[in-house]
Design an enzyme around this catalytic site. Structure first.
Site, PDB file in Angstrom:
ATOM      1  N   TYR A  22       0.832  -1.208   0.000  1.00 52.34           N
ATOM      2  CA  TYR A  22       0.000   0.000   0.000  1.00 52.34           C
ATOM      3  C   TYR A  22       0.868   1.260   0.000  1.00 52.34           C
ATOM      4  CZ  TYR A  22      -3.748  -3.208   1.370  1.00 52.34           C
ATOM      5  OH  TYR A  22      -4.649  -4.231   1.437  1.00 52.34           O
ATOM      6  N   TRP A  31       3.520  10.178  -7.282  1.00 54.87           N
ATOM      7  CA  TRP A  31       4.362  10.448  -8.445  1.00 54.87           C
ATOM      8  C   TRP A  31       3.519  10.745  -9.686  1.00 54.87           C
ATOM      9  CZ3 TRP A  31       9.257  11.683  -9.128  1.00 54.87           C
ATOM     10  CH2 TRP A  31       9.767  11.670 -10.431  1.00 54.87           C
ATOM     11  N   ALA A  36       4.044  18.690  -7.616  1.00 51.63           N
ATOM     12  CA  ALA A  36       4.929  19.173  -6.550  1.00 51.63           C
ATOM     13  C   ALA A  36       5.774  18.034  -5.992  1.00 51.63           C
ATOM     14  CB  ALA A  36       4.109  19.826  -5.436  1.00 51.63           C
ATOM     15  N   ARG A  38       6.710  15.316  -7.596  1.00 48.08           N
ATOM     16  CA  ARG A  38       7.735  14.986  -8.604  1.00 48.08           C
ATOM     17  C   ARG A  38       8.875  16.001  -8.576  1.00 48.08           C
ATOM     18  NH1 ARG A  38       3.034  13.990 -11.547  1.00 48.08           N
ATOM     19  NH2 ARG A  38       3.234  15.947 -12.699  1.00 48.08           N
ATOM     20  N   GLU A  40       9.809  17.994  -6.053  1.00 44.37           N
ATOM     21  CA  GLU A  40      10.574  17.875  -4.812  1.00 44.37           C
ATOM     22  C   GLU A  40      11.408  16.596  -4.789  1.00 44.37           C
ATOM     23  OE1 GLU A  40       7.152  20.390  -2.483  1.00 44.37           O
ATOM     24  OE2 GLU A  40       7.212  18.211  -2.255  1.00 44.37           O
ATOM     25  N   GLU A  75       4.948  16.653   1.961  1.00 43.67           N
ATOM     26  CA  GLU A  75       4.233  16.776   0.689  1.00 43.67           C
ATOM     27  C   GLU A  75       3.256  15.620   0.504  1.00 43.67           C
ATOM     28  OE1 GLU A  75       2.618  18.420  -2.289  1.00 43.67           O
ATOM     29  OE2 GLU A  75       4.379  19.452  -1.491  1.00 43.67           O
ATOM     30  N   ASP A 101      -5.037  24.779   2.634  1.00 43.01           N
ATOM     31  CA  ASP A 101      -4.071  25.843   2.931  1.00 43.01           C
ATOM     32  C   ASP A 101      -3.162  25.471   4.092  1.00 43.01           C
ATOM     33  OD1 ASP A 101      -5.219  27.313   0.901  1.00 43.01           O
ATOM     34  OD2 ASP A 101      -6.332  28.670   2.233  1.00 43.01           O
ATOM     35  N   TRP A 118      20.312  23.394   6.135  1.00 43.32           N
ATOM     36  CA  TRP A 118      21.443  23.386   5.206  1.00 43.32           C
ATOM     37  C   TRP A 118      22.356  24.578   5.466  1.00 43.32           C
ATOM     38  CZ3 TRP A 118      22.848  20.482   0.643  1.00 43.32           C
ATOM     39  CH2 TRP A 118      22.207  19.242   0.580  1.00 43.32           C
TER      40      TRP A 118
END
Length: 129
Positions: A22, A31, A36, A38, A40, A75, A101, A118
């Protein structure tokens, strides 16, 4: 006493195998249907190896790569919220709009945290204090 849901499995190794299938189906759906995700993922495919290379030790590597993985996780959750909201109604509804939102805001916050991570890990190498 309430009856257990007929949609819940009972457990065991078969449950783990099904859950894995699943999960792969969920990644595939994200995908196929979510631009978004894809985008990211493409960025993560580039930046995760870079983070593993740039990290000086295991903790830095984990921070750099892990933050990117968490963007993808966020995401996926946001996409699930959007899909559920669209399944309920594609008409404008203030609560469905709010849910979408808020999910989007969660992704934004994770991206900001990733950028800050980072910077915090890598900036001292180029601009020592």
């Amino acid at each position: 006493m309430t009856q257990p849901s007929p949609y819940k499995s009972t457990g065991g190794l078969l449950r783990i195998a099904r859950a894995f299938v699943y999960s792969l189906q969920g990644l595939g759906a994200a995908w196929r249907h979510e631009a978004a995700f894809r985008q990211e993922t493409a960025l993560a495919v580039i930046l995760i190896p870079l983070g593993l290379w740039l990290g000086n030790d295991a903790l830095e590597r984990l921070l750099l790569a892990g933050a990117l993985v968490l963007v993808l996780v966020m995401e996926l959750i946001n996409s699930a919220i959007e899909a559920l909201a669209d399944a309920i109604s594609t008409d404008h509804h203030p609560l469905l709009g709010r849910a979408k939102d808020i999910g989007s805001a969660a992704v934004l916050l994770m991206m900001l945290l990733t950028g800050a991570t980072w910077i915090a890990v890598l900036a001292p190498r180029w601009w020592p204090s």
